[in-house]
Design an enzyme around this catalytic site. Structure first.
Site, short mmCIF file in Angstrom:
data_model
loop_
_atom_site.label_atom_id
_atom_site.label_comp_id
_atom_site.label_asym_id
_atom_site.label_seq_id
_atom_site.Cartn_x
_atom_site.Cartn_y
_atom_site.Cartn_z
N ASP A 25 0.90 7.26 -33.65
CA ASP A 25 0.75 6.13 -34.57
C ASP A 25 -0.48 6.36 -35.46
OD1 ASP A 25 1.28 3.69 -35.72
OD2 ASP A 25 1.11 2.53 -33.87
N ASP B 119 6.30 -0.54 -39.49
CA ASP B 119 6.30 -1.92 -38.99
C ASP B 119 7.12 -2.84 -39.89
OD1 ASP B 119 4.55 -0.95 -37.12
OD2 ASP B 119 2.76 -1.66 -38.15
N GLU C 194 -3.62 6.77 -41.19
CA GLU C 194 -3.89 6.36 -42.58
C GLU C 194 -5.34 5.91 -42.73
OE1 GLU C 194 -2.05 4.62 -40.40
OE2 GLU C 194 0.06 4.61 -40.96
#
Length: 667
Positions: free
Chosen positions: A327, A389, A330
């Site tokens: 995950d 998401d 960024e």
């Protein structure tokens, strides 16, 4: 028609370049000012595809695209975790800007305008979409094939944070008779190091030293009593374990008890410069207002960083963990940060997420899996991406499907999404039904849930704090017990499709093509097909037209040239537009005439039949051959590699078959 590829490096002495594309032409003009350049492409076109994972539209004509990795929780719209400075048009022109820096592609005017750094190499392509995408993929590396078990159903919930809860899922799958091949656990670790099981006692190790499972003491843990034994039980049940990861040296909050191992890791990262640094040499930290603010991040361009990072995680593979959910990534918010390989924040804003997943891809080897959210150019060289998401709304289902299709047109072969969204209030049964049907025919099929109560409880409360997106929980919440039986059909169907899915995956890697692809990929000269953004092919044989409207059981379906055989009814349809209605155990799915699909069925040979979750054998290998004549090649990891050719009832077989199989001519 093959693709032509040409690399162009513009400079002040050569500012124009022309290409002839069939009956049209492209004129490229280059203008520089300081360290910035503008590329103008004079080209008549109606659609433009690619640009990474785009949630707002598949064709980006009429839009301005900013290629910049950005974390956006739900409703991504024009933002993306996974951009790429690559596009192609319906006129046979494609372009890749070979830079990791921010670029802007303006498709709003008469001409295409690209703003990018000076001296950026430009690669131009000429050909059909499938040829351009293949050339683009080959330019950047070979696609990474996930293990066969990754193509079965996945189950996941953030709230599973104990061994008891994980093992309860084995019992739930047995109780409700659902197959699953992958279980993802997010909240498993100590929330400080992200590689040590919650509650474990151990002797901290310094300076990148390796951990060993035998050094842990779980006797006093309220979370995990014996993770190794738990993994063995999962494997005995045919389930593979994937654990969540995040690339940070975490800054712990003032109300947290400092984790000694985390503090050692942070000190080591500073002393040996294992983390990303500011221009003055101090460690870069994630700015306030962002996820994991104050944390340092590892520099995966530094081999010492990789060695230290993965030394701490090798013990997880030693006890049988099957992969990681990588995950985040960024995390670059300043242009002046520095990396071991000389990269600065200007490039790393986009490139960091890819260097992170590339490091994990190198570490996991061939028999494990990676499931990643963020990436950049070359995403196909890491195993699997998921669509990030989304909330549980119908708009989000439409959005994430567009993301998957645009990702495919950027050469990303293996992709999935969280069924009916993972955040906010629980989905309606209708949304969950339609999302499950769609996911059954995507490269990866997974349901996932956010933490109980929700990550943003005030804004998006879950259903009385219970957010699990399991079919049995949805059925219980809505008091609809028959919903379990309905959902079981689609999970069984996924296991029925496994031979076809894996055979197509092998083909996609060998031939450098996406597994899930919009109609324009195969029918670029069909203007109607080129404009369709809500249908797709899964492999070479299956066309899927999902239900995307609330409470819809019928829709218009466009079928390109040729005949098509309905997978569920065996009805034969000609090309063109059709109004199609389905019951709850059907979806508009069609086998292309002249093609085949390999299925794993039980004795009744019916779709949705239970065959368990084994991937190392088939209950009964049955092949459907559509149309009066055609050819179908089937290959797998069990020794099968054969071709069936048929013509008006006559079957010719060639190649090697390692087991008995049956076939059926349909349509």
């Amino acid at each position: 028609m093959g693709s032509m590829m040409e690399r162009i490096l513009f400079d002040k002495n050569k500012t124009e370049h022309s290409m002839v594309l069939g009956n049209s032409a492209a004129q490229l003009r280059w203008k520089e000012q300081d360290d910035c350049a503008e590329l103008t492409i004079e080209l008549a076109y109606s659609h433009v595809y690619g640009m990474g994972e785009k949630y707002n539209a598949v064709s980006q004509k009429g839009l301005t695209v900013v290629n910049e990795v950005e974390e956006k929780f739900c409703y991504q719209d024009e933002k993306t975790y996974c951009p790429a400075p690559f596009f192609f048009t319906d006129t046979g022109f494609g372009l890749y800007a070979d830079t990791a820096c921010k670029t802007v592609f303006d498709f709003t005017g008469k001409h295409i305008k690209v703003t990018l750094p000076s001296n950026t190499p430009i690669v131009v392509f000429k050909g059909e979409p499938k040829d351009i995408i293949s050339e683009y993929m080959n330019l950047l590396g070979v696609a990474k094939l996930p293990p066969k078990w990754a193509f079965g159903p996945w189950i996941s919930a953030n709230s599973w944070n104990t061994q008891e809860q994980v093992e309860q899922q084995i019992e739930n799958l047995k109780k409700y008779q659902f197959p699953a091949t992958v279980l993802v656990v997010e909240a498993w670790s100590d929330e400080a190091t992200f590689y040590i099981f919650n509650g474990a006692s151990y002797q901290p190790v310094e300076k990148g030293g390796a951990l060993k499972y035998d050094d842990f003491d779980f006797s006093h843990s309220d979370y995990w009593k014996n993770p190794k034994a738990m993994i063995e039980r999962l494997h005995q049940a045919g389930i593979h374990l994937v654990l969540w990861q995040i690339p940070v040296y975490k800054k712990q909050g003032n109300d947290e008890i400092l984790n000694e191992q985390n503090e050692l890791d942070r000190a080591d990262a500073v002393e040996r410069k294992l983390c990303v640094h500011n221009s003055d040499g101090t460690p870069y930290t994630i700015p306030e207002g962002h996820w994991f603010a104050g944390s340092m991040i590892p520099d995966f361009t530094n081999q010492d960083t990789c060695a230290a990072w993965f030394n701490k995680r090798q013990y997880l593979f030693d006890i049988g963990v099957d992969g990681f959910k990588t995950d985040g990534g960024e995390f670059i918010y300043r242009p002046d940060v520095g990396f071991k390989n000389g990269m600065t924040g200007k490039e790393a804003k986009n490139r960091y997420a890819q260097s992170y997943t590339e490091a994990y891809t190198s570490f996991i080897g061939e028999d494990h899996v990676l499931f990643s959210r963020a990436g950049f150019t070359g995403q196909h060289t890491t195993p699997i991406l998921w669509g990030g998401d989304q909330q549980s709304t119908n708009d989000e289902l439409n959005s994430v499907l567009r993301a998957g299709l645009s990702a495919a047109l950027t050469g990303i072969p293996f992709w999935g999404f969280d069924i009916a969204g993972f955040a906010g209030a629980l989905p309606t049964l209708d949304l969950y039904r339609r999302a499950t049907q769609t996911a059954c025919f995507c490269p990866v099929m997974q349901w996932h849930s956010e933490p109980n109560g929700g990550q943003f409880k005030e804004l998006m409360p879950g259903y009385d704090g219970n957010n699990e997106r399991s079919p049995w929980n949805l059925a219980a919440v809505y008091n609809e017990p028959q919903f379990i039986d309905e959902m079981r059909f689609w999970h069984n169907l996924r296991m029925n499709l496994l031979p076809y899915l894996y055979s197509e995956a092998l083909k996609c890697v060998k031939q450098a093509k996406p597994m899930m692809r919009p109609l324009v990929y195969d029918w670029c000269n069909d203007r109607i097909a080129a404009a369709v953004e809500d249908e797709f092919m899964l492999g070479d044989s299956l066309l899927i037209a999902p239900f995307l409207e609330e409470n819809s059981h019928q829709r218009k379906v466009y079928l390109p040239q040729g005949e098509w055989v309905c997978l569920f009814t065996l009805e034969v349809l000609a090309s063109g537009e059709h109004n199609v209605a389905c019951n709850k155990k059907q979806l508009p799915v069609y086998i292309k005439s002249g093609c085949g699909i390999a299925l794993n069925l039980n004795e009744n040979k019916m779709l949705g039949s239970s065959v368990g979750n084994r991937t190392d054998s088939y209950h009964h290998l049955h092949i459907l051959l559509a149309g009066s004549k055609g050819s179908y090649t089937f290959q797998d990891d069990l020794g099968n590699d054969f071709t069936l050719n048929w013509d008006n009832g006559r079957i010719e077989k060639s190649g090697k078959s390692a087991m008995n199989y049956t076939y059926e001519l349909i349509g």
